[in-house]
Design a protein around this motif. Structure first.
Motif, PDB file in Angstrom:
ATOM      1  N   GLN A  27      40.303  18.887  43.167  1.00  0.00           N
ATOM      2  CA  GLN A  27      41.629  18.776  42.559  1.00  0.00           C
ATOM      3  C   GLN A  27      41.624  19.342  41.136  1.00  0.00           C
ATOM      4  O   GLN A  27      42.587  19.993  40.710  1.00  0.00           O
ATOM      5  CB  GLN A  27      42.086  17.311  42.544  1.00  0.00           C
ATOM      6  N   GLU A  28      40.541  19.133  40.409  1.00  0.00           N
ATOM      7  CA  GLU A  28      40.437  19.669  39.054  1.00  0.00           C
ATOM      8  C   GLU A  28      40.410  21.205  39.068  1.00  0.00           C
ATOM      9  O   GLU A  28      41.081  21.861  38.267  1.00  0.00           O
ATOM     10  CB  GLU A  28      39.175  19.129  38.374  1.00  0.00           C
ATOM     11  N   VAL A  29      39.650  21.780  40.001  1.00  0.00           N
ATOM     12  CA  VAL A  29      39.583  23.242  40.127  1.00  0.00           C
ATOM     13  C   VAL A  29      40.955  23.797  40.500  1.00  0.00           C
ATOM     14  O   VAL A  29      41.403  24.819  39.950  1.00  0.00           O
ATOM     15  CB  VAL A  29      38.509  23.650  41.163  1.00  0.00           C
ATOM     16  N   ALA A  30      41.656  23.141  41.421  1.00  0.00           N
ATOM     17  CA  ALA A  30      42.994  23.590  41.813  1.00  0.00           C
ATOM     18  C   ALA A  30      43.947  23.521  40.622  1.00  0.00           C
ATOM     19  O   ALA A  30      44.765  24.431  40.407  1.00  0.00           O
ATOM     20  CB  ALA A  30      43.510  22.748  42.973  1.00  0.00           C
ATOM     21  N   TYR A  31      43.854  22.484  39.816  1.00  0.00           N
ATOM     22  CA  TYR A  31      44.719  22.340  38.644  1.00  0.00           C
ATOM     23  C   TYR A  31      44.423  23.434  37.616  1.00  0.00           C
ATOM     24  O   TYR A  31      45.339  24.048  37.062  1.00  0.00           O
ATOM     25  CB  TYR A  31      44.506  20.951  38.035  1.00  0.00           C
ATOM     26  N   GLN A  32      43.125  23.688  37.367  1.00  0.00           N
ATOM     27  CA  GLN A  32      42.737  24.739  36.416  1.00  0.00           C
ATOM     28  C   GLN A  32      43.223  26.109  36.895  1.00  0.00           C
ATOM     29  O   GLN A  32      43.692  26.939  36.097  1.00  0.00           O
ATOM     30  CB  GLN A  32      41.209  24.752  36.229  1.00  0.00           C
ATOM     31  N   SER A  33      43.131  26.352  38.213  1.00  0.00           N
ATOM     32  CA  SER A  33      43.599  27.632  38.766  1.00  0.00           C
ATOM     33  C   SER A  33      45.107  27.773  38.602  1.00  0.00           C
ATOM     34  O   SER A  33      45.607  28.859  38.268  1.00  0.00           O
ATOM     35  CB  SER A  33      43.249  27.736  40.248  1.00  0.00           C
ATOM     36  N   ALA A  34      45.830  26.715  38.830  1.00  0.00           N
ATOM     37  CA  ALA A  34      47.286  26.758  38.664  1.00  0.00           C
ATOM     38  C   ALA A  34      47.648  27.017  37.212  1.00  0.00           C
ATOM     39  O   ALA A  34      48.584  27.794  36.924  1.00  0.00           O
ATOM     40  CB  ALA A  34      47.905  25.447  39.143  1.00  0.00           C
ATOM     41  N   LEU A  35      46.949  26.395  36.279  1.00  0.00           N
ATOM     42  CA  LEU A  35      47.214  26.647  34.860  1.00  0.00           C
ATOM     43  C   LEU A  35      46.922  28.091  34.488  1.00  0.00           C
ATOM     44  O   LEU A  35      47.692  28.731  33.742  1.00  0.00           O
ATOM     45  CB  LEU A  35      46.373  25.705  33.991  1.00  0.00           C
ATOM     46  N   ALA A  36      45.799  28.645  35.001  1.00  0.00           N
ATOM     47  CA  ALA A  36      45.433  30.031  34.682  1.00  0.00           C
ATOM     48  C   ALA A  36      46.450  31.002  35.272  1.00  0.00           C
ATOM     49  O   ALA A  36      46.857  31.977  34.616  1.00  0.00           O
ATOM     50  CB  ALA A  36      44.039  30.345  35.208  1.00  0.00           C
ATOM     51  N   ALA A  37      46.889  30.755  36.491  1.00  0.00           N
ATOM     52  CA  ALA A  37      47.877  31.643  37.113  1.00  0.00           C
ATOM     53  C   ALA A  37      49.200  31.584  36.357  1.00  0.00           C
ATOM     54  O   ALA A  37      49.846  32.626  36.138  1.00  0.00           O
ATOM     55  CB  ALA A  37      48.093  31.248  38.569  1.00  0.00           C
ATOM     56  N   THR A  38      49.597  30.413  35.936  1.00  0.00           N
ATOM     57  CA  THR A  38      50.846  30.275  35.173  1.00  0.00           C
ATOM     58  C   THR A  38      50.721  30.983  33.830  1.00  0.00           C
ATOM     59  O   THR A  38      51.672  31.640  33.369  1.00  0.00           O
ATOM     60  CB  THR A  38      51.178  28.779  34.960  1.00  0.00           C
ATOM     61  N   ALA A  39      49.579  30.900  33.203  1.00  0.00           N
ATOM     62  CA  ALA A  39      49.378  31.553  31.909  1.00  0.00           C
ATOM     63  C   ALA A  39      49.446  33.072  32.047  1.00  0.00           C
ATOM     64  O   ALA A  39      49.992  33.759  31.169  1.00  0.00           O
ATOM     65  CB  ALA A  39      48.035  31.134  31.317  1.00  0.00           C
ATOM     66  N   ARG A  40      48.935  33.632  33.137  1.00  0.00           N
ATOM     67  CA  ARG A  40      48.986  35.084  33.329  1.00  0.00           C
ATOM     68  C   ARG A  40      50.402  35.563  33.622  1.00  0.00           C
ATOM     69  O   ARG A  40      50.809  36.629  33.179  1.00  0.00           O
ATOM     70  CB  ARG A  40      48.064  35.491  34.475  1.00  0.00           C
ATOM     71  N   VAL A  41      51.133  34.791  34.401  1.00  0.00           N
ATOM     72  CA  VAL A  41      52.492  35.191  34.774  1.00  0.00           C
ATOM     73  C   VAL A  41      53.428  35.070  33.585  1.00  0.00           C
ATOM     74  O   VAL A  41      54.319  35.905  33.391  1.00  0.00           O
ATOM     75  CB  VAL A  41      52.992  34.320  35.953  1.00  0.00           C
ATOM     76  N   MET A  42      53.266  34.099  32.761  1.00  0.00           N
ATOM     77  CA  MET A  42      54.190  33.808  31.678  1.00  0.00           C
ATOM     78  C   MET A  42      53.672  34.326  30.335  1.00  0.00           C
ATOM     79  O   MET A  42      53.922  33.715  29.314  1.00  0.00           O
ATOM     80  CB  MET A  42      54.391  32.288  31.592  1.00  0.00           C
TER      81      MET A  42
END
Length: 125
Positions: free
Chosen positions: A101-116
């Motif tokens: 769950q922590e890895v999934a959360y970190q991945s979601a944060l990284a993807a959001t940071a790249r898109v935005m």
């Protein structure tokens, strides 16, 4: 709950007990009194039925208490088992699930940071 039977209930009231009837039978036997022996045996038969009833009553109450104790023990075992299922956690599995769950959360944060990614112009506005 009371499971015993008092003496007068089981053996008869004072002066009219099983033991008095046995004494009467012994006296009739010693005296050779045929009708007295028959009467004493009939009275003792009634006394036997009274004692059997008292014993059955006490046995029924004892059985009910034993059944209640068994049911309480079964309920305690069931509750203990359920509590163990709730409280006992498989620690290695829980740690792996938490890490995933922590890895999934970190991945979601990284993807959001790249898109935005804000541009300098977005920052100045």
């Amino acid at each position: 709950m009371r499971v015993d039977v008092d003496g007068p209930t089981a053996f008869g009231a004072a002066g009219d007990t099983v033991f008095d009837h046995l004494d009467a039978l012994a006296t009739a036997l010693r005296g050779g009194d045929g009708p007295g022996i028959s009467a004493a045996i009939d009275v003792l038969e009634t006394d036997r039925e009274t004692m059997t009833t008292a014993r059955a009553d006490a046995g029924t109450r004892t059985a009910r208490l034993e059944q209640a104790a068994t049911a309480a023990g079964d309920a305690e075992l069931t509750l203990t088992t359920r509590l163990a299922e709730i409280e006992n956690t498989d620690l290695p599995k829980a740690m792996v699930d938490l890490k995933m769950q922590e890895v999934a959360y970190q991945s979601a944060l990284a993807a959001t940071a790249r898109v935005m990614q804000p541009s300098l112009l977005d920052f100045l506005r």
